[in-house]
Write a protein that holds these residues in place. Structure first.
Motif, PDB file in Angstrom:
ATOM      1  N   CYS A  55      -0.555   2.666 -10.382  1.00 35.10           N
ATOM      2  CA  CYS A  55       0.023   1.689  -9.130  1.00 35.10           C
ATOM      3  C   CYS A  55      -0.221   0.414  -9.305  1.00 35.10           C
ATOM      4  CB  CYS A  55      -0.637   2.226  -7.843  1.00 35.10           C
ATOM      5  SG  CYS A  55      -0.244   3.984  -7.084  1.00 35.10           S
ATOM      6  N   ARG A  56      -1.472  -0.146  -9.770  1.00 29.99           N
ATOM      7  CA  ARG A  56      -1.672  -1.520  -9.784  1.00 29.99           C
ATOM      8  C   ARG A  56      -0.782  -2.109 -10.934  1.00 29.99           C
ATOM      9  NH1 ARG A  56      -6.871   0.005  -9.311  1.00 29.99           N
ATOM     10  NH2 ARG A  56      -7.560   0.193 -11.246  1.00 29.99           N
ATOM     11  N   ARG A  57      -0.918  -1.395 -12.096  1.00 28.74           N
ATOM     12  CA  ARG A  57       0.157  -1.841 -13.233  1.00 28.74           C
ATOM     13  C   ARG A  57       1.727  -2.216 -12.680  1.00 28.74           C
ATOM     14  NH1 ARG A  57      -2.454   2.260 -16.315  1.00 28.74           N
ATOM     15  NH2 ARG A  57      -0.463   3.489 -16.476  1.00 28.74           N
ATOM     16  N   THR A 101      -0.683  -1.096  -4.351  1.00 27.91           N
ATOM     17  CA  THR A 101      -2.027  -0.600  -4.056  1.00 27.91           C
ATOM     18  C   THR A 101      -1.940   0.847  -3.679  1.00 27.91           C
ATOM     19  OG1 THR A 101      -2.627  -2.887  -3.031  1.00 27.91           O
ATOM     20  CG2 THR A 101      -4.052  -1.041  -2.710  1.00 27.91           C
ATOM     21  N   LYS A 106      -4.543   5.272  -9.245  1.00 27.22           N
ATOM     22  CA  LYS A 106      -4.527   3.692  -8.405  1.00 27.22           C
ATOM     23  C   LYS A 106      -4.303   2.963  -9.598  1.00 27.22           C
ATOM     24  CE  LYS A 106      -7.720   4.522  -4.480  1.00 27.22           C
ATOM     25  NZ  LYS A 106      -9.108   4.114  -3.992  1.00 27.22           N
ATOM     26  N   ALA A 107      -5.058   3.002 -10.890  1.00 26.64           N
ATOM     27  CA  ALA A 107      -4.773   1.928 -12.087  1.00 26.64           C
ATOM     28  C   ALA A 107      -3.101   1.945 -12.362  1.00 26.64           C
ATOM     29  CB  ALA A 107      -5.657   2.534 -13.097  1.00 26.64           C
ATOM     30  N   ARG A 135       0.910  -1.221  -0.089  1.00 29.86           N
ATOM     31  CA  ARG A 135      -0.055   0.154   0.187  1.00 29.86           C
ATOM     32  C   ARG A 135       0.886   1.204  -0.047  1.00 29.86           C
ATOM     33  NH1 ARG A 135      -5.122  -0.140   2.241  1.00 29.86           N
ATOM     34  NH2 ARG A 135      -4.643   1.807   3.613  1.00 29.86           N
TER      35      ARG A 135
END
Length: 191
Positions: free
Chosen positions: A26-28, A32, A23-24, A2
């Motif tokens: 970060c997810r890539r 999180t 956030k997208a 996180r």
């Protein structure tokens, strides 16, 4: 892992869409992203009686404590420097001893932005640039105030800068993407 997403993005006309976009990214990169706008799991019930501003401050601090690192949008906000709330969050995470990474969509150095902000009301003296109240302008060839840059670098973080066209100042995410990628790599190296 996180990571807290600090910045003035919460003031945008579409802050939830902006949070989703951050956030997208970060997810890539296997992270999180945690937005200041996210609900806090297990928020203490006694916070409901507090003023909204106090609840927001407590919630943001709790979010920061729950994260392994912080990414700060340091694009100048309503002046030559980063958003004041974001700067507090950078210092808070630094005090926790966790990594702080920053990004900005303004490539100018802090001293240059300050002079531009003063719009001709700064003058050069033997001691350095001074404003209309004879106060010295900070000029260390840094991206922002020395304590902001210093906190990021001392935490093991880094600063990423982009120079998008004016209309992309608040929408271009290239510096953010580079920042997230570097943080993901750094966290992987630490783990």
């Amino acid at each position: 892992m996180r990571v807290y997403l600090a910045g003035p993005d919460v003031f945008m006309p579409d802050p939830l869409d902006r949070a989703a976009a951050l956030k997208a990214v970060c997810r890539r990169h296997g992270l999180t992203g945690v937005s200041p706008l996210d609900a806090l799991a297990d928020e203490p019930s006694d916070w409901a009686a507090l003023a909204e501003a106090r609840r927001i401050a407590l919630r943001n601090e709790a979010h920061i404590r729950s994260c392994v690192a912080l990414i700060a949008n340091l694009t100048p906000f309503r002046g030559p420097s980063a958003d004041a709330g974001t700067v507090f969050e950078v210092g808070f995470m630094r005090a926790l001893g966790r990594p702080v990474f920053g990004w900005s969509n303004d490539p100018r150095l802090f001293a240059d932005r300050t002079q531009a902000f003063l719009n001709g009301f700064a003058r050069c003296t033997e001691a350095g640039w001074r404003d209309g109240e004879d106060m010295l302008l900070e000029d260390f060839a840094l991206r922002d105030n020395l304590m902001i840059d210093g906190a990021v670098l001392a935490s093991g973080g880094a600063l990423f800068v982009a120079d998008p066209p004016a209309q992309g100042r608040w929408s271009d995410l290239s510096a953010f993407e580079a920042c997230v990628a570097a943080l993901a790599t750094a966290l992987g190296q630490r783990g």
